[in-house]
Enzyme design. Structure first.
Site, PDB file in Angstrom:
ATOM      1  N   ASP A 165     -37.090   6.264  -5.017  1.00  0.00           N
ATOM      2  CA  ASP A 165     -38.156   6.994  -4.323  1.00  0.00           C
ATOM      3  C   ASP A 165     -39.400   6.115  -4.332  1.00  0.00           C
ATOM      4  OD1 ASP A 165     -39.961   8.910  -3.387  1.00  0.00           O
ATOM      5  OD2 ASP A 165     -39.031  10.527  -4.543  1.00  0.00           O
ATOM      6  N   GLU A 168     -40.061  10.539   4.396  1.00  0.00           N
ATOM      7  CA  GLU A 168     -40.664  11.873   4.309  1.00  0.00           C
ATOM      8  C   GLU A 168     -41.817  11.937   5.298  1.00  0.00           C
ATOM      9  OE1 GLU A 168     -42.702  14.908   1.051  1.00  0.00           O
ATOM     10  OE2 GLU A 168     -43.263  12.806   1.069  1.00  0.00           O
ATOM     11  N   ASP A 176     -40.739  19.845  -4.070  1.00  0.00           N
ATOM     12  CA  ASP A 176     -42.033  20.349  -3.612  1.00  0.00           C
ATOM     13  C   ASP A 176     -41.937  21.765  -3.052  1.00  0.00           C
ATOM     14  OD1 ASP A 176     -43.319  17.903  -4.178  1.00  0.00           O
ATOM     15  OD2 ASP A 176     -42.769  17.086  -2.224  1.00  0.00           O
ATOM     16  N   ASP A 185     -41.834   8.072   0.300  1.00  0.00           N
ATOM     17  CA  ASP A 185     -42.749   9.187   0.089  1.00  0.00           C
ATOM     18  C   ASP A 185     -43.863   9.188   1.148  1.00  0.00           C
ATOM     19  OD1 ASP A 185     -43.607  11.264  -1.959  1.00  0.00           O
ATOM     20  OD2 ASP A 185     -45.412  10.029  -1.952  1.00  0.00           O
TER      21      ASP A 185
HETATM   22  C1  GLC Z   1     -44.791  13.724  -1.631  1.00  0.00           C
HETATM   23  C2  GLC Z   1     -43.997  14.071  -2.859  1.00  0.00           C
HETATM   24  C3  GLC Z   1     -44.837  14.940  -3.746  1.00  0.00           C
HETATM   25  C4  GLC Z   1     -46.061  14.142  -4.151  1.00  0.00           C
HETATM   26  C5  GLC Z   1     -46.814  13.611  -2.925  1.00  0.00           C
HETATM   27  C6  GLC Z   1     -47.779  12.536  -3.310  1.00  0.00           C
HETATM   28  O1  GLC Z   1     -45.041  14.822  -0.829  1.00  0.00           O
HETATM   29  O2  GLC Z   1     -42.778  14.637  -2.506  1.00  0.00           O
HETATM   30  O3  GLC Z   1     -44.145  15.400  -4.871  1.00  0.00           O
HETATM   31  O4  GLC Z   1     -46.921  14.944  -4.898  1.00  0.00           O
HETATM   32  O5  GLC Z   1     -45.948  13.042  -1.982  1.00  0.00           O
HETATM   33  O6  GLC Z   1     -47.105  11.374  -3.697  1.00  0.00           O
END
Ligand code: GLC
Length: 540
Positions: A102, A245, A320, A203
């Site tokens: 990740d 993401e 999340d 991310d």
């Molecule tokens: C993404 C992650 C989350 C995190 C954010 C900042 O949305 O999934 O858990 O807090 O990014 O890195």
């Protein structure tokens, strides 16, 4: 096992997401670790997964549970060592399970050496790795707010400058406009590829091309240019799976992210369906019921829209999001049926399915007293509500429904103490329902959610209609039924789900009378659909 040298092998893969701190502790620290994952690889192999998306295990002060990285090339001692990581990669491979790291590339930790140098000296080459604006302490450069609450700017008196952070102040945003920073990132990724990882989850990748002066965070003008360069310099040198993401992705953008020529990423991880129970223009904490017809329409639009020209991730849970069986199923009387129904609805679609740890057990949301929550987002929200004088009960209702810690309580392995997760004190309490909902019980019960998922995964591997078929939504306006058809080379799949606590009358068309039932969550079909009944029928 999948042949991972074949182009697009990940189209037939299933991913399992591990949130390492809550998976399995082997040291008694109360925090899960890499050796815990190694210990549970046989369990995952039995479920039938092909890849693990490992939430961040890099060195980190853990302000946002590892999403604040201080060394991208090392493992946090909390989780183990680089040697443990190499063992995990090796042991995974033996079982046909690859590791996806990740990567948090939008920001680093404020303890990363780059940031420490950037903050110490305006003339340092690292200064420009971050996003700075001159100013005075009494006036922010603009009114931008961070995702976790509060201004997106943090004042550094020694420099007379603010730095930009879309998340916590301890997560300063990286400046992708700087080519030297981009090169460092590429080299780091190539190094992880040499370690044998099989893919990456990126991310909040839609936020890297920010332009704070124009108040642009997501989908900045240079986003896809950056992604193409990133892909060319790294991923395209291997046969990797990559997923971005992207909270802000619409269908058109998704086609760019997941273009079949591989110029950007393998697939997109978008949230349109997951945000529908949020008041338009409101924030995630505002509760509103799921608009079911719109929900179906949204899935259908993405299924049809990406068919043949892009690739989607299929998920209903992650670290999340609240637990879906509590959110859109029935986590009381029909917990098992509705958990199976949600899996059926999702796994019949086109895309790469993601299972979040514990989803295969039908794990549920949790209700804790406020002082037992750990998530920075929950705690900031609670503080803000207190300051605004919002009624306590209302605040807690939002946290129970939407808080991220719902998904972060420890994995429930056994009915015993701390659910078999740790011999120490867990970093966050275990859900008290582990006495009935746990892996040991699920493995012993042929009708468990676990065995149902196992069968869903097998079916996907056996029948090409799952990966390749087209999609037609049936009964689009029905308020309780989610029904769709997939078709490929003359074969048809019908997925029928009764999203309700009530019996619902529905008869398939005559042609389906001779279909084979591939999987169903009730013993046999008779007349009306029972509460949360779900099935997949197959016509050859
Ligand atoms: C993404 C992650 C989350 C995190 C954010 C900042 O949305 O999934 O858990 O807090 O990014 O890195």
């Amino acid at each position: 096992m999948l042949d991972k040298t074949k182009k697009d092998w990940w189209k037939s893969a299933v991913v399992y997401q591990i949130y390492p701190r809550s998976f399995q502790d082997t040291t008694g620290s109360g925090v899960g670790d890499l050796n815990g994952i190694i210990r549970r690889l046989d369990y995952l192999a039995e479920l039938g997964i092909d890849l693990i998306w490992l939430s961040p295990v890099f060195a980190s002060p853990q302000v946002d549970n590892g999403y604040d990285i201080s060394d991208y090339r090392d493992i946090d001692p909390l989780f183990g060592t680089l040697e443990d990581m190499r063992t995990l990669i090796r042991e995974g491979k033996k079982r046909g399970i690859g590791i996806m790291m990740d990567l948090v590339l939008n920001h680093s930790s404020d303890q990363h050496p780059w940031f420490l140098k950037a903050k110490a000296d305006k003339e340092s080459p690292y200064h420009d790795y971050y996003v700075w604006r001159d100013g005075t302490p009494d006036r922010y450069p603009n009114g931008m707010q961070s995702v976790f609450g509060g201004p997106a700017w943090e004042w550094v008196p020694e420099l007379g400058q603010y730095y930009f952070h879309q998340f916590a102040p301890q997560q300063p945003d990286l400046n992708w406009e700087n080519p030297a920073l981009r090169r460092e990132i590429y080299d780091m990724i190539l190094w992880w590829m040499e370690q044998g990882v099989e893919g990456f989850r990126l991310d909040v990748i839609d936020q890297i091309a920010k332009e704070p002066d124009r108040e642009i965070t997501g989908n900045g003008p240079r986003l896809h240019e950056f992604l193409r360069e990133l892909s060319r310099e790294t991923f395209q040198k291997g046969c990797l799976v990559t997923v971005g993401e992207a909270w802000g992705a619409n269908l058109e953008r998704a086609k760019l992210y997941s273009a079949p020529d591989g110029s950007e990423l393998s697939m997109v991880f978008q949230f349109e369906q997951m945000m529908l129970d949020q008041k338009p223009g409101g924030e995630k904490w505002d509760l509103c019921p799921l608009p079911f017809v719109k929900f179906k329409e949204s899935f259908a639009r993405w299924q049809e829209g990406l068919h043949g020209c892009g690739w989607n991730s299929l998920f209903l849970n992650n670290h999340d999001l609240p637990r879906v069986v509590s959110r859109w199923g029935n986590d009381g009387e029909y917990r098992v049926q509705s958990a199976k129904l949600l899996g059926t609805m999702l796994h019949g679609m086109q895309g790469t399915p993601y299972i979040y740890q514990g989803e295969e057990l039908g794990m549920t949301n949790v209700r804790l007293p406020i002082d037992q929550y750990r998530d920075v987002e929950i705690l900031n929200f609670y503080k803000r509500c207190q300051e605004e004088g919002r009624p306590e009960e209302e605040t807690m209702r939002s946290i129970y429904a939407k808080g991220r810690d719902n998904a972060r309580t420890p994995m429930q392995w056994t009915a015993g103490e701390n659910a078999g997760f740790t011999e120490g004190t867990p970093w966050i309490p275990v859900n008290p329902n582990h006495t009935t909902i746990n892996a040991e019980a699920a493995l012993a019960d042929p009708d468990s959610v676990f065995h149902y998922y196992q069968k869903l995964l097998k079916l996907r591997k056996e029948l090409p209609v799952f990966a390749h078929g087209d999609f037609t939504l049936l009964e689009p306006d029905h308020p309780k039924l989610f029904v769709y058809r997939r078709a490929y080379e003359g074969k048809q799949l019908l997925v029928v789900c009764n999203f309700s606590d009530e019996e619902t009358v529905w008869e398939p068309k005559a042609e389906w009378k001779n279909a084979r039932t591939l999987i169903a969550n009730y013993p046999s079909h008779a007349g009306a659909l029972r509460p949360w009944e779900a099935m997949m029928l197959y016509l050859e």
